[in-house]
Motif scaffolding. Structure first.
Motif, PDB file in Angstrom:
ATOM      1  N   THR A 108     -12.069  19.432 -21.393  1.00  0.00           N
ATOM      2  CA  THR A 108     -10.784  19.449 -20.690  1.00  0.00           C
ATOM      3  C   THR A 108     -10.819  20.322 -19.445  1.00  0.00           C
ATOM      4  O   THR A 108      -9.777  20.603 -18.866  1.00  0.00           O
ATOM      5  N   THR A 164      -4.487  20.191 -25.781  1.00  0.00           N
ATOM      6  CA  THR A 164      -5.096  19.237 -24.847  1.00  0.00           C
ATOM      7  C   THR A 164      -5.787  18.095 -25.583  1.00  0.00           C
ATOM      8  O   THR A 164      -6.752  17.527 -25.076  1.00  0.00           O
ATOM      9  N   GLY A 221      -6.428  14.301 -27.042  1.00  0.00           N
ATOM     10  CA  GLY A 221      -6.252  12.991 -26.436  1.00  0.00           C
ATOM     11  C   GLY A 221      -6.961  12.814 -25.115  1.00  0.00           C
ATOM     12  O   GLY A 221      -6.691  11.860 -24.394  1.00  0.00           O
ATOM     13  N   VAL A 222      -7.884  13.725 -24.774  1.00  0.00           N
ATOM     14  CA  VAL A 222      -8.637  13.600 -23.519  1.00  0.00           C
ATOM     15  C   VAL A 222      -9.958  12.891 -23.794  1.00  0.00           C
ATOM     16  O   VAL A 222     -10.782  13.388 -24.557  1.00  0.00           O
ATOM     17  N   ARG A 265      -6.755   7.084 -21.611  1.00  0.00           N
ATOM     18  CA  ARG A 265      -6.018   7.929 -20.677  1.00  0.00           C
ATOM     19  C   ARG A 265      -4.554   7.512 -20.583  1.00  0.00           C
ATOM     20  O   ARG A 265      -3.696   8.328 -20.239  1.00  0.00           O
ATOM     21  N   THR A 283      -2.739   9.389 -23.780  1.00  0.00           N
ATOM     22  CA  THR A 283      -2.864  10.821 -24.034  1.00  0.00           C
ATOM     23  C   THR A 283      -1.543  11.443 -24.463  1.00  0.00           C
ATOM     24  O   THR A 283      -1.475  12.160 -25.469  1.00  0.00           O
ATOM     25  N   ARG A 310      -0.344  13.169 -28.103  1.00  0.00           N
ATOM     26  CA  ARG A 310       0.097  14.563 -28.199  1.00  0.00           C
ATOM     27  C   ARG A 310       1.450  14.702 -28.872  1.00  0.00           C
ATOM     28  O   ARG A 310       1.813  15.786 -29.328  1.00  0.00           O
TER      29      ARG A 310
END
Length: 473
Positions: A303, A341, A343-344, A377, A380, A384
């Motif tokens: 990240t 962070t 979901g990257v 992307r 994301t 979250r």
């Protein structure tokens, strides 16, 4: 002692001579039930002079354990990183005339003949903060600017009428800069929206001409997304080398899903990849496992920037630590699944061990791997928002496996990936120009302050005014 600045004859005077540093407030005279302004550290802006004093508390709740101040005082954050970030401000009108706030503020109360804003602009300048940083004391993470140092710092003191002219000129030029910076922020926000729109169009069949349309126009057949999915499933089944009997991945429930473009099909990540989670050697920090040559891939490196690829990591495991973690080969698609962070997605160009905050999607080839990065992307923020009741956001592999992907034909994936790369490459170039202009604006801001306290700023202003007047005549 005061010294003279050569170019203007302004004396340089210690701050304690032109301002009371951390002056006392007669707290006993303040009624306990009186509402007063309360200013925690987050209420003071970083390097912009903003301060919010709307929050109130009864005086009895803040008389002890908090810093007292009055309207017109200058607040100066003394602790790292707030001081370095420029958390300073002139105190505006307060509720019932009193304010209390964080104990990490120094309070500077200008004496007669000293303009509060003049003092604020001087102590908030980057050059002053950098020098103050060199004199901070205390342990790492708790370093502070000492009161003694602040008292002894010297400031070039212009006559009061010139101080007011200097402040007015600073604010006039800052106002122009602020307008330019606001425009840059709008451009930045528009670029962010454009990026999101490109990615959304890419995974919904609206970015390039579909393979179905191309094939029809060219009078040929093509492999559909459904046929591609079956090919992927057959390959995974035939190449199974795990323990026990091969378990067929779960197909998604498409009952309530929207219609896809012609030739596309819905597929689960479980169908498209072998989703596995990393693992950390225990106990953490054991020298037998950490500090070796094997790359150790955690959430931090994944990240650290917005690129689609991971090139290097700062830490490593020993070979014994490698045996207690999960090793992934280079060119593997990774997804953060823990922390704020999560979901990257990122493709690791290096082989290494992944910890338990990272998931790997194995067995995915090109161009599907790049297409999935674009798809993930777009998800994301959705990921979250998933709350599993843990102390921090966390995704288990079952959630990742169940994610439903709109799968286009492979030939169309090639076109989508190429078009996304082209558009985002141009976007990154524009973003770089915007960021360069942000940095230029900050340099100009500091240059204005430097000229202000050397007397050049009002000289320039006087020269321009005189020249304009002469031209008018």
């Amino acid at each position: 002692m005061a010294t003279l600045v050569d170019n203007q004859g302004w004396p340089e005077i210690a701050i304690e001579e032109i301002a009371d540093v951390n002056p006392r407030v007669d707290k006993a005279s303040i009624p306990d039930d009186l509402p007063v302004s309360f200013v925690p550290m987050p209420a003071v802006g970083a390097a912009d002079g903003t301060i919010h004093v709307e929050e109130t508390r009864p005086a009895s709740k803040v008389k002890k354990g908090f810093t007292a101040f009055l309207e017109g005082d200058v607040l100066f954050a003394k602790i790292t990183p707030c001081m370095e970030n420029g958390k300073m401000a002139v105190v505006p009108a307060l509720v019932n005339g009193y304010g209390f706030g964080s104990t990490e503020f120094h309070v500077l109360r200008p004496k007669p003949g000293m303009d509060a804003k003049y003092l604020y602009y001087y102590v908030s300048s980057q050059s002053f903060r950098r020098e103050a940083e060199r004199h901070m004391t205390g342990a790492v993470g708790q370093r502070r600017v000492p009161t003694t140092y602040l008292k002894e710092c010297k400031i070039p003191v212009a006559p009061l009428d010139q101080q007011k002219r200097i402040v007015a000129e600073i604010e006039k030029q800052f106002s122009r800069l602020d307008e330019a910076v606001a425009n840059l922020k709008r451009v930045k926000a528009n670029l962010k929206r454009y990026k999101a729109a490109v990615l959304k169009a890419a995974v919904s069949g609206r970015l390039v001409e579909t393979e179905a349309e191309l094939a029809r126009r060219e009078g040929r057949s093509y492999e559909t997304g459904g046929q591609l999915l079956q090919r992927i499933l057959e390959t995974r089944r035939s190449q199974w080398k795990g323990k026990g009997k091969y378990k067929e991945p779960a197909a998604p429930d498409t009952t309530d899903l929207p219609e896809l473009p012609e030739g596309w099909v819905w597929a689960s990540l479980d169908e498209l990849s072998d989703v596995v989670r990393g693992g950390s050697p225990r106990p953490a920090g054991d020298p037998r496992y950490f500090g070796g040559p094997v790359p150790w891939i955690t959430v931090g490196p994944l990240t650290a920037d917005e690129s689609d690829y991971l090139h290097r990591v700062p830490e490593g495991l020993t070979f014994e630590g490698k045996e207690r973690s999960r090793y992934i080969e280079p060119d593997t698609l990774l997804l953060t699944n823990s922390g704020a962070t999560l979901g990257v997605p990122k493709i690791s160009l290096i082989g290494g061990c992944i910890n338990d905050g990272v998931a790997a999607l194995l067995g995915v080839g090109y161009p599907l791997k790049r297409y999935l990065v674009n798809f993930l992307r777009t998800k994301t923020m959705t990921l979250r928002r998933i709350n599993q009741g843990a102390a921090q956001p966390n995704l288990n592999t079952s959630i990742i496996k169940a994610m439903i992907v709109p799968l286009p034909p492979e030939a169309e994936q090639h076109q989508i990936v190429a078009e996304v790369d082209l558009r985002l490459s141009l976007l990154r170039e524009t973003e770089a120009q915007v960021d360069a202009n942000f940095r230029r604006a900050e340099r100009m801001r500091q240059s204005i302050l430097s000229r202000a306290f050397s007397g050049e700023l009002i000289n320039e202003s006087t020269f321009l005014y005189t020249t304009a007047a002469a031209s008018a005549i």
